[in-house]
Design an enzyme around this catalytic site. Structure first.
Site, PDB file in Angstrom:
ATOM      1  N   ASP A 324       0.831  -1.209   0.000  1.00  0.00           N
ATOM      2  CA  ASP A 324       0.000   0.000   0.000  1.00  0.00           C
ATOM      3  C   ASP A 324       0.866   1.260   0.000  1.00  0.00           C
ATOM      4  OD1 ASP A 324      -2.276   1.621   0.052  1.00  0.00           O
ATOM      5  OD2 ASP A 324      -2.411   1.592   2.226  1.00  0.00           O
ATOM      6  N   LYS A 351       5.075   7.296   0.379  1.00  0.00           N
ATOM      7  CA  LYS A 351       4.966   6.403   1.520  1.00  0.00           C
ATOM      8  C   LYS A 351       6.195   5.518   1.707  1.00  0.00           C
ATOM      9  CE  LYS A 351      -0.040   5.605   2.037  1.00  0.00           C
ATOM     10  NZ  LYS A 351      -1.062   4.516   2.047  1.00  0.00           N
ATOM     11  N   TRP A 414      -0.796  11.664   3.256  1.00  0.00           N
ATOM     12  CA  TRP A 414      -1.320  12.737   2.417  1.00  0.00           C
ATOM     13  C   TRP A 414      -0.966  14.133   2.928  1.00  0.00           C
ATOM     14  CZ3 TRP A 414      -4.169  16.442   4.674  1.00  0.00           C
ATOM     15  CH2 TRP A 414      -4.663  16.145   5.951  1.00  0.00           C
ATOM     16  N   VAL A 564      -7.236   8.279   8.583  1.00  0.00           N
ATOM     17  CA  VAL A 564      -6.964   6.842   8.603  1.00  0.00           C
ATOM     18  C   VAL A 564      -6.250   6.402   9.875  1.00  0.00           C
ATOM     19  CG1 VAL A 564      -4.784   7.064   7.338  1.00  0.00           C
ATOM     20  CG2 VAL A 564      -6.064   4.911   7.260  1.00  0.00           C
ATOM     21  N   CYS A 633     -12.848   0.579   9.771  1.00  0.00           N
ATOM     22  CA  CYS A 633     -13.620   1.652  10.405  1.00  0.00           C
ATOM     23  C   CYS A 633     -13.564   1.607  11.928  1.00  0.00           C
ATOM     24  CB  CYS A 633     -15.083   1.587   9.970  1.00  0.00           C
ATOM     25  SG  CYS A 633     -15.378   2.135   8.275  1.00  0.00           S
TER      26      CYS A 633
END
Length: 705
Positions: A324, A351, A414, A564, A633
């Site tokens: 990711d 990242k 981000w 996140v 979540c």
């Protein structure tokens, strides 16, 4: 006081001369291409202020000698308690900002008087296809319009004066797998935006739209489509997609492929190129769908012609991405002296933990230097920039979990970086945070939830205080001033935890950044000396900006903990301290004396779960299902960061029927908790319930030690 008499005299001189051309209150004028190319000193007209995305302001009224006199000028409470990630824009004395749920607000930039507000009424069910909170990073200004990209995939044009809708268009291919969280950009009179969804079944793209009517002008897909259908592309970019298709394996297009353009978009007028970053390949685990090869153009920087969208070049930062490692972080352009030669370069800190420097015109690799601990690669080829992947990092091949440094949240997520041409430093909001990966056995795609091919249960945080303490100790944050020319850190500020805010640098020798622990700080840009701090009462993840109206300089920042890190990292979410979401817009100026109201008291939640009555087989199954469908979540190992409900504390887990009504029946769909009946059955819901009860009792026992 830091300000000496001599410095006060210098300060007075700067005060008189440093503001330059500033916006004056008065009649509104439209934002033009010329203004975007040469932004007036007192305005902030696009996400990164200028086309180069430097986030550097020439204003000097607020500077290193007087920043300790900065005070709260005005603030505005926001009507949504989710993560706030937007950068405000200011034009003609009006401040425009988006909030979570893609709402837009306009204020008098001098007084804070609300002028208008717009709510696109994004369906709360959209959260099910949103990886990282209901966030929005900002609006765009052009002509007499404000443009916002809504979470549910609409691009909307609003009237700058009234906030009324001029046009609205769904720009995503479907409203099942795609969302939009990024800020639109204006390039040569067109509105550019991509979409998010690389953990779902999305195929990445960036597109340009006519600002008058929303008509699509051009589109570049970042992943080739079905070869039998011409790779899903026509005309200018067919050759680029034919080449990319050779780097994929199996029927990659059936899951979309990922590579979404969910944030970074940078325009370079000198070369007429649009540079943008792309997201991870989908699924993360290459073995889950037989993915082989580099998987272009994922985890890359891509450049296209601004007029046509035609492919110009690409540089892939993370081939075979299985961690990711999105490359959607901000791309900053500047002229930098490298080895005694002035170069027009793109600077990127994605990242994967390396600072990349590329030639803007050609995409030629110039350097890549790690600025945090890195173990997924054993080194970068100095000529090509290609990494040598650590064999242990290929968890789908070894069959063993791998703890990667950096991890999925990235060495830089981000949160925007900033570049000061005055110091030559790139200021990077840095995470020092590892992440565990394990391949899922027998994984199959479903039509809801993350499609990563990984096993969240196998790598979930155990109920072991010693292990938790070890992970917490190794999880920190930093603000790093990176000397681009010399490829090394000039200075570093250490933070208790990761996921701190974006950065602003100014000609006043200042760097501003908010922190996860709720402090808004100012440092000297050349040395990193802390000069000023303001307690914001909530974690800060957004980036500040600065502007001037009627001869006074202001600094503004959105505050409100979320995103996140808060929703998905479990016990690590509050590494910087127990935080809460108090969503506000804060605006500062010299000599202001404003104060925030006292924060509400923290509610201390005590674990009081029902007794565990299930079987260990149920717990094993429930852990696997929770890891796949719920953890994104509600937090790793059922520990919430606080923004979303912590299910260990929920009274619902005491009733099998109540849990089924929510998980299968969609009883709370209006709050974003949709039905998962397409993927789960009644025994699955009960297994998840038993897992939650087991986890709650484990943590209750830990709390009593």
């Amino acid at each position: 006081m830091r300000v000496s008499f001599v410095r006060k005299l210098a300060m007075a001189s700067v005060f008189a001369l440093g503001v330059g051309a500033v916006a004056e209150s008065g009649a509104m004028a439209g934002v033009t291409e010329a203004m975007l190319r040469n932004v007036p000193a007192g305005e902030w007209l696009s996400y990164g202020r200028d086309y180069a995305e430097q986030r550097y302001s020439p204003l000097t009224q607020i500077n290193e000698y007087n920043v300790d006199q900065l005070g709260l000028a005005w603030y505005s409470d926001l009507d949504t308690a989710r993560g706030q990630e937007a950068t405000p824009l200011v034009h003609d004395g009006v401040l425009y900002v988006s909030t979570a749920w893609s709402m837009v607000k306009a204020y008098d930039a001098k007084t804070g008087k609300p002028l208008w507000a717009y709510d696109p009424k994004v369906p709360r069910e959209t959260l099910v296809r949103t990886c990282c909170d209901a966030v929005n990073r900002g609006v765009a200004l052009y002509g007499d319009k404000v443009f916002v990209a809504a979470l549910d995939g609409r691009l909307i044009a609003l009237d700058q004066k009234t906030g009324s809708v001029i046009w609205s268009k769904v720009t995503v291919p479907d409203q099942t797998n795609y969302t939009i969280t990024g800020a639109p950009r204006i390039v040569k009179g067109r509105v550019l935006i991509g979409a998010a969804g690389s953990e779902y079944k999305a195929r990445g793209y960036i597109a340009a739209y006519d600002p008058e009517n929303g008509k699509e002008v051009w589109r570049f897909n970042t992943v080739p489509g079905n070869p039998a259908k011409g790779f899903g592309v026509e005309g200018l970019n067919k050759a680029a997609h034919e080449a990319a298709a050779k780097t994929w394996g199996n029927k990659w297009w059936t899951l979309g492929g990922g590579g979404t353009v969910w944030d970074s978009i940078t325009y370079d007028p000198e070369t007429n190129l649009v540079l943008f970053g792309t997201g991870n390949a989908e699924p993360w685990n290459p073995a889950a769908n037989g993915r082989e090869g580099d998987s272009l153009y994922t985890s890359s920087i891509v450049a296209v012609n601004a007029d046509t969208g035609q492919y110009a070049w690409h540089f892939q930062e993370t081939p075979e991405d299985r961690w990711d490692f999105d490359s959607d972080q901000q791309i900053t352009i500047a002229d930098v002296n490298i080895n005694g030669e002035k170069r027009h370069v793109a600077m990127h800190a994605p990242k994967n933990g390396h600072v990349y420097v590329l030639d803007v015109k050609t995409g030629r690799f110039l350097s890549a230097t790690p600025w945090v601990p890195v173990n997924w690669t054993t080194g970068i080829d100095p000529e090509t920039g290609r990494p040598t992947i650590n064999p242990d990092a290929k968890y789908e091949k070894t069959g063993k979990p791998f703890i990667s440094a950096p991890g999925a949240v990235g060495a830089h997520s981000w949160q925007p970086q900033s570049y000061s041409p005055k110091t030559g430093y790139l200021y990077i909001p840095t995470n020092v945070a590892a992440f565990p990966y394990a391949a899922a056995a027998g994984w199959k795609p479903t039509d809801i939830g993350f499609q990563t091919g990984t096993d969240g249960a196998k790598v979930a945080m155990p109920a072991d205080l010693k292990i938790q303490a070890q992970f917490k100790a190794g999880t920190t944050g930093q603000l790093v001033a990176w000397d681009v020319a010399n490829k090394k850190a000039a200075w570093t500020v250490d933070y208790t935890g990761p996921s701190n805010g974006g950065v602003l640098s100014t000609a006043g020798n200042l760097v501003f950044q908010g922190t996860a622990s709720g402090d808004f700080n100012a440092y000297t840009a050349n040395k990193g000396e802390k000069l000023w701090s303001f307690p914001a009462q909530t974690g800060i993840i957004a980036a500040p900006m600065t502007y001037a109206v009627d001869g006074e300089q202001y600094v503004a920042i959105m505050v409100g903990w979320g995103g996140v890190w808060d929703i998905a990292t479990g016990v690590l979410a509050n590494k910087a301290g127990t935080t809460r979401n108090i969503s506000r817009l804060l605006v500062f100026k010299l000599g202001a004396k404003g104060q925030l109201p006292a924060p509400p008291p923290m509610n201390e939640m005590v674990l009081d779960p029902p007794a565990f009555t299930g079987t260990m087989a149920q717990v094993t199954k429930g852990a696997s299902l929770y890891g796949r469908y719920c953890s994104v979540c509600h937090g790793d190992a059922a520990v919430s960061g606080g923004l979303n409900p912590d299910l260990r504390h929920s009274g619902v887990i005491g009733s099998a029927e109540a849990l089924k009504a929510i998980v299968l029946g969609g009883q709370l769909h209006e709050l974003g908790m949709v039905s998962f009946k397409s993927a789960l059955k009644a025994p699955d819901a009960e297994a998840i319930r038993m897992y939650l009860i087991k986890r709650a009792n484990e943590d209750k026992a830990l709390a009593s030690r």
